[in-house]
Each structure stands twice: as structure tokens, then as C-alpha cells.
Design a protein around this motif. Structure first.
Motif, PDB file in Angstrom:
ATOM      1  N   LEU A 126      55.081  38.819  29.412  1.00  0.00           N
ATOM      2  CA  LEU A 126      54.025  39.395  30.184  1.00  0.00           C
ATOM      3  C   LEU A 126      53.814  38.249  31.398  1.00  0.00           C
ATOM      4  O   LEU A 126      53.543  37.205  31.231  1.00  0.00           O
ATOM      5  N   PHE A 127      53.765  39.010  32.553  1.00  0.00           N
ATOM      6  CA  PHE A 127      53.852  38.554  33.706  1.00  0.00           C
ATOM      7  C   PHE A 127      52.546  38.688  34.764  1.00  0.00           C
ATOM      8  O   PHE A 127      51.824  39.574  34.213  1.00  0.00           O
ATOM      9  N   MET A 128      52.229  37.854  35.728  1.00  0.00           N
ATOM     10  CA  MET A 128      50.985  38.079  36.383  1.00  0.00           C
ATOM     11  C   MET A 128      51.543  37.769  37.732  1.00  0.00           C
ATOM     12  O   MET A 128      52.267  37.011  38.351  1.00  0.00           O
ATOM     13  N   THR A 129      50.853  38.705  38.866  1.00  0.00           N
ATOM     14  CA  THR A 129      50.845  38.159  40.301  1.00  0.00           C
ATOM     15  C   THR A 129      49.523  38.184  40.825  1.00  0.00           C
ATOM     16  O   THR A 129      48.551  39.076  40.535  1.00  0.00           O
ATOM     17  N   SER A 130      49.116  37.286  41.810  1.00  0.00           N
ATOM     18  CA  SER A 130      47.927  37.208  42.208  1.00  0.00           C
ATOM     19  C   SER A 130      48.118  37.797  43.800  1.00  0.00           C
ATOM     20  O   SER A 130      49.160  37.758  44.469  1.00  0.00           O
ATOM     21  N   ALA A 131      46.887  38.223  43.926  1.00  0.00           N
ATOM     22  CA  ALA A 131      46.456  38.649  45.319  1.00  0.00           C
ATOM     23  C   ALA A 131      47.684  39.707  45.938  1.00  0.00           C
ATOM     24  O   ALA A 131      48.230  39.568  47.020  1.00  0.00           O
ATOM     25  N   ALA A 132      47.882  40.904  45.095  1.00  0.00           N
ATOM     26  CA  ALA A 132      48.770  42.056  45.422  1.00  0.00           C
ATOM     27  C   ALA A 132      47.811  43.029  46.290  1.00  0.00           C
ATOM     28  O   ALA A 132      46.785  43.343  45.888  1.00  0.00           O
ATOM     29  N   GLN A 133      48.118  43.324  47.449  1.00  0.00           N
ATOM     30  CA  GLN A 133      47.491  44.415  48.460  1.00  0.00           C
ATOM     31  C   GLN A 133      47.739  45.847  47.806  1.00  0.00           C
ATOM     32  O   GLN A 133      48.885  46.246  47.544  1.00  0.00           O
ATOM     33  N   VAL A 134      46.796  46.562  47.615  1.00  0.00           N
ATOM     34  CA  VAL A 134      46.798  47.967  47.053  1.00  0.00           C
ATOM     35  C   VAL A 134      47.165  48.816  48.503  1.00  0.00           C
ATOM     36  O   VAL A 134      46.543  48.820  49.272  1.00  0.00           O
ATOM     37  N   CYS A 135      48.388  49.310  48.314  1.00  0.00           N
ATOM     38  CA  CYS A 135      48.847  50.129  49.495  1.00  0.00           C
ATOM     39  C   CYS A 135      48.584  51.627  49.175  1.00  0.00           C
ATOM     40  O   CYS A 135      48.194  52.485  50.248  1.00  0.00           O
ATOM     41  N   GLU A 136      48.536  52.105  47.946  1.00  0.00           N
ATOM     42  CA  GLU A 136      48.209  53.503  47.805  1.00  0.00           C
ATOM     43  C   GLU A 136      47.994  53.440  46.317  1.00  0.00           C
ATOM     44  O   GLU A 136      48.141  52.660  45.414  1.00  0.00           O
ATOM     45  N   LYS A 194      54.731  47.753  34.589  1.00  0.00           N
ATOM     46  CA  LYS A 194      53.928  48.469  33.530  1.00  0.00           C
ATOM     47  C   LYS A 194      52.658  47.650  33.429  1.00  0.00           C
ATOM     48  O   LYS A 194      52.755  46.679  32.626  1.00  0.00           O
ATOM     49  N   ILE A 195      51.659  47.974  34.193  1.00  0.00           N
ATOM     50  CA  ILE A 195      50.272  47.248  34.130  1.00  0.00           C
ATOM     51  C   ILE A 195      49.742  47.129  32.981  1.00  0.00           C
ATOM     52  O   ILE A 195      49.360  48.232  32.324  1.00  0.00           O
ATOM     53  N   VAL A 196      49.180  46.107  32.688  1.00  0.00           N
ATOM     54  CA  VAL A 196      48.360  45.750  31.315  1.00  0.00           C
ATOM     55  C   VAL A 196      47.085  45.665  31.726  1.00  0.00           C
ATOM     56  O   VAL A 196      46.103  46.019  31.139  1.00  0.00           O
ATOM     57  N   ASP A 197      46.542  44.842  32.973  1.00  0.00           N
ATOM     58  CA  ASP A 197      45.285  44.470  33.234  1.00  0.00           C
ATOM     59  C   ASP A 197      45.196  44.281  34.701  1.00  0.00           C
ATOM     60  O   ASP A 197      46.301  44.055  35.311  1.00  0.00           O
ATOM     61  N   VAL A 198      44.140  44.653  35.323  1.00  0.00           N
ATOM     62  CA  VAL A 198      43.781  44.371  36.753  1.00  0.00           C
ATOM     63  C   VAL A 198      42.648  43.773  37.052  1.00  0.00           C
ATOM     64  O   VAL A 198      41.742  44.162  36.287  1.00  0.00           O
ATOM     65  N   ARG A 199      42.394  42.801  37.939  1.00  0.00           N
ATOM     66  CA  ARG A 199      41.010  42.395  38.304  1.00  0.00           C
ATOM     67  C   ARG A 199      41.035  42.140  39.745  1.00  0.00           C
ATOM     68  O   ARG A 199      42.031  41.785  40.235  1.00  0.00           O
ATOM     69  N   PRO A 200      39.970  42.187  40.574  1.00  0.00           N
ATOM     70  CA  PRO A 200      39.917  41.819  41.774  1.00  0.00           C
ATOM     71  C   PRO A 200      40.295  40.480  42.197  1.00  0.00           C
ATOM     72  O   PRO A 200      40.043  39.730  41.351  1.00  0.00           O
ATOM     73  N   ALA A 201      41.030  40.239  43.283  1.00  0.00           N
ATOM     74  CA  ALA A 201      41.740  38.918  43.437  1.00  0.00           C
ATOM     75  C   ALA A 201      40.431  38.071  43.947  1.00  0.00           C
ATOM     76  O   ALA A 201      39.595  38.455  44.521  1.00  0.00           O
ATOM     77  N   GLU A 202      40.476  36.840  43.524  1.00  0.00           N
ATOM     78  CA  GLU A 202      39.388  35.892  43.849  1.00  0.00           C
ATOM     79  C   GLU A 202      39.868  35.515  45.288  1.00  0.00           C
ATOM     80  O   GLU A 202      40.894  34.989  45.612  1.00  0.00           O
ATOM     81  N   PRO A 203      38.841  35.418  46.059  1.00  0.00           N
ATOM     82  CA  PRO A 203      38.775  34.915  47.582  1.00  0.00           C
ATOM     83  C   PRO A 203      39.320  33.530  47.521  1.00  0.00           C
ATOM     84  O   PRO A 203      38.920  32.808  46.942  1.00  0.00           O
TER      85      PRO A 203
END
Length: 213
Positions: A126-136, A194-203
Motif C-alpha cells: 500500500l502506497f501513498m502520494t501527497s498533494a496530488a492535484q485533481v484534474c478530472e 487502485k485507491i483505498v482512501d483519500v483526504r484533503p491535502a494538508e496546506p
């Protein structure tokens, strides 16, 4: 099969789970647990209602007579109530690593293939990536599909079992936890999250103030 069902229930509800099937006068069960509840220790507290049991902290199995099922269920729930705190019952995602999108591709997928088969004792990374911008963002009957940009690269991802109120609107930045998959369409192969969870990126300003303090 019972173990797969138990794992799915734990993933959805984050509670210690025992799934039992009966064949005549014999019941066989498979169990999965969460942090804070040692499964086999829990079985030991209910041993008078079981024929036999085994396993470890997070997974186990048991045999039980049909007429002992109700007593076992009551005893098992009582032990769980004694041992588990409100904090234990908050779902916790443990990621194996953080990736930038620039690191994701078919070479990484092939490396992960070496680790298969995945299952109990060898979970899929299971991996994570921070601050990905939603294009669509597209909502469909089974979940939500995203196109995300991070580190100069755009990758598609999908999460199932959620609806229109799920986080991540176009233009927003989100932190995502995911597993890697391969999507083949019309002879083309692409890497998909294959996304497991999403949260708003911390400023960033919030992170900087925390570091400076």
C-alpha cells in the motif's frame, strides 16, 4: 473463502471478525482482527465454547459445535468490548511507502509481481502520494474515477464503494493511499491507482508552522 469474507468485513467495518460455516454438526471458522485485539488470546478467553483453535494476532481459525455458537458469540463480543478502546476502533492505514508519480510505471509493477501471491501474511503493498492535484473527477455507479497530477505526471485512479460526496473535486489537492494495478484496453496497458482512501491535502503553510514550532 471464509478468510476472504472475514478480511472484506474487517476492511469495511474495522472490527474483529469471525466467519463460520457449518457442514452438518461441524462448524469451521476463519477470523481476522485489528490492532489492539490479539485474536488467539481472544479465542483463549472463549476456549470453553470451542472444539479447537489456532492462528496468531491478526488471523486465525476455529472449530465449533453448532450448539455452542450463541455462547461463543456472546463471550467473544464481551472480550472485544473489554479490550478495545475507542481509539482502537478508528481505522488505521499503514502504508508501505510514499511515491511520487514520477516513480510509478511498468518497471515498478514488474518488481511488485515478484512479491506475489498476495494474501494473509503477505499483503499487497500500500502506497501513498501527497498533494496530488485533481484534474478530472467522474462519479459512476460503483465509485469515483480520478485523473490526478503530481510531480509533472498525470495518472488515473479509481475507488469503489463511494459516491458523489466523496472528497476530491477538480482543482483540489488530495493525499491518496492506493495499490498499483494495470489497466488493459484496446491492446494498450497503463498503470492505474487502485485507491483505498483519500483526504484533503494538508496546506504547506500548516506543515511549515508545525516544523517551525
Amino acid at each position: 473463502m471464509l478468510g476472504i469474507v472475514a478480511s472484506r468485513i474487517v476492511e469495511k467495518y474495522y472490527r474483529p471478525t469471525v466467519v463460520i460455516g457449518f457442514n452438518g454438526r461441524e462448524g469451521k471458522g476463519s477470523a481476522r482482527s485489528i490492532r489492539g485485539f490479539h485474536l488467539v488470546d481472544g479465542f483463549r478467553r472463549c476456549a470453553e465454547h470451542l472444539e479447537k483453535f489456532g492462528g496468531h494476532e491478526f488471523a486465525g481459525g476455529l472449530s465449533i459445535a453448532p450448539d455452542k455458537l450463541d455462547c461463543f458469540a456472546e463471550a467473544f463480543e464481551a472480550v472485544a468490548s473489554q479490550w478495545l478502546t475507542a481509539e482502537n476502533l478508528l481505522p488505521l492505514l499503514e502504508v508501505d511507502g510514499s511515491l511520487d508519480f514520477a516513480q510509478i510505471g511498468h518497471p515498478l509493477l514488474r518488481e511488485l509481481d515478484i512479491l506475489k501471491p498476495f494474501g494473509v501474511g503477505n499483503p499487497e503493498p500500500l502506497f501513498m502520494t501527497s498533494a496530488a492535484q485533481v484534474c478530472e473527477r467522474k462519479v459512476f455507479s460503483a465509485g469515483v474515477r480520478y485523473r490526478l497530477r503530481q510531480a509533472g505526471r498525470v495518472i488515473s485512479g479509481v475507488i469503489f464503494g463511494v459516491g458523489d460526496d466523496y472528497p476530491g473535486m477538480p482543482g483540489e489537492s488530495i493525499d491518496i493511499a492506493y495499490r498499483l494495478g494495470e489497466n488493459e484496453w484496446n491492446g494498450n496497458s497503463t498503470v492505474e491507482l487502485k485507491i483505498v482512501d483519500v483526504r484533503p491535502a494538508e496546506p504547506v503553510s500548516s506543515l511549515e508552522s508545525r516544523v517551525s514550532s
